[in-house]
Design an enzyme around this catalytic site. Sequence first.
Site, PDB file in Angstrom:
ATOM      1  N   ASP A  97       0.685  -1.192  -0.048  1.00 56.60           N
ATOM      2  CA  ASP A  97      -0.160  -0.004   0.016  1.00 56.60           C
ATOM      3  C   ASP A  97       0.678   1.238   0.047  1.00 56.60           C
ATOM      4  OD1 ASP A  97       0.640  -1.072   2.412  1.00 56.60           O
ATOM      5  OD2 ASP A  97      -1.081  -0.223   3.563  1.00 56.60           O
ATOM      6  N   GLU A 164      -0.907  -2.669   5.048  1.00 54.95           N
ATOM      7  CA  GLU A 164      -0.073  -2.353   6.323  1.00 54.95           C
ATOM      8  C   GLU A 164      -0.115  -1.054   6.998  1.00 54.95           C
ATOM      9  OE1 GLU A 164       2.971  -1.343   8.676  1.00 54.95           O
ATOM     10  OE2 GLU A 164       2.888  -0.486   6.795  1.00 54.95           O
ATOM     11  N   GLU A 165      -0.240  -0.098   6.299  1.00 54.21           N
ATOM     12  CA  GLU A 165      -0.185   1.290   7.041  1.00 54.21           C
ATOM     13  C   GLU A 165      -1.690   1.358   7.852  1.00 54.21           C
ATOM     14  OE1 GLU A 165       1.989   3.083   6.862  1.00 54.21           O
ATOM     15  OE2 GLU A 165       3.298   2.741   4.837  1.00 54.21           O
TER      16      GLU A 165
HETATM   17 ZN   LIG Z   1       4.516   3.372   6.744  1.00 53.92          ZN
HETATM   18 ZN   LIG Z   2       5.991   0.884   5.661  1.00 56.91          ZN
END
Ligand SMILES: [Zn+2]
Ligand SMILES: [Zn+2]
Length: 438
Positions: A97, A164-165
Amino acid sequence: MTRRLLLAAAASLFASPASAGALTDAIRGDMPQLMTLYRDLHTNPELSMQEVRTPAKLAADARKLGFTVTEKVGKTGVVAVMKNGPGPVLLIRADMDGLPVVEQTGLPFASKVRAVARSGVETGVMHACGHDTHMTSWLGTARRLAAMKDQWSGTLVMILQPGEETGEGAKAMLDDGLFTRFPKPDHVLAFHDAAAIPAGVIGVTPGYALANVDSVDITVRGVGGHGAYPQTTRDPIVLASRIVTTLQTLVSRENDPANPAVVTVGSFQAGAKHNIISDEAKLQLTVRSYKPEVRKLLLDGIRRIARGEAIAAGVPEDRMPIVTTRDGEYTPATFNTEAFSNRALALFAENFGAQRVMKTPAVMGGEDFGRFWLADNKIQSLIFWVGGTPLKDYQAAGGDASKLPSLHSPFWAPEADTVISTAIEALTLASLDVLKKG
Ligand SMILES: [Zn+2]
Ligand SMILES: [Zn+2]
């Protein structure tokens, strides 16, 4: 390594007798094509859990390399499996992402993408965390390992993780059967680009490497009224201010100083006009720790302090503060298992030279990579850093990372070819070591 030592070492970085082996040469040969991929990914970032183009493109590339590829695992994740005889199962993860950031690097291939973030607000989108370097290295590593099948034995599970963020993607893939529908790993491996170390230098943190991240909201309720008649009110701004101040004692007075902890009040909102005492104030906190018992001490303490200060302020029982922990956004601490970390440190130092490998201190940032180990802590787990800041910028700043663009900055422009070639070499070496032919 201290900053001064690192600076000295950095000066001699490329004068070092770095390995000029067959692997290094093969990666050098792959780089032009990989940099074309990198620039394409950088120009076309996608927001968390909205990755569509990115996984489709890379899934097709992995299929061409001979992997058995499953798409849409955990909404938009990709699982690419290569079975190559008996032996361990190694999972290698890259995250996909981008971030809601308007890119300002001025790069010729800078992103101009705009999208609607979850908040409903239209925003620019940028690979400001360098996940484009992770994906390019992921494919480069897949390519090397596919070409070197005669040199390893076991099963390779290469995954592209969404979100992930937002701390959602690893959980989404696990919930969608990552460890049951596909070969279950006994080793998990990843890297992240790093702004605080020079390009091409590798950092490994054995043990806890990244923190538990909790987001907490406190709604402080008072009794509103006219600013000229405070005696008729219970002022939530004064109460919330006391809560903010008392929260500082959680880390300074209640926590064992040997255990890292952070309580940051990042947002304080209340009131609308000079002469009105509002009836509500809102606080937003980020709370960080490594150990579960420290996390509990902080979260319990926040509730106790909010309530205790409200009692002290004479707030009626039915107007006590409301403390909410955003459990859906929780990211657990990331733990690098000792054996795998130390093995990698030795392996990388032997290959790249000791001046390009350092033991890095743990940080209070968050990563959901730790979830794979938490799902079964018999797994050997490692996420390591690869420095991305150009050496000349690092030296010009005297090694002071606070003077340089950080991850998530609209100016973050890592020296991508160095990050990618270093990461591919390190990931491939670690993989060959895990999947050694018996
Ligand atoms: Zn990040
Ligand atoms: Zn990262």
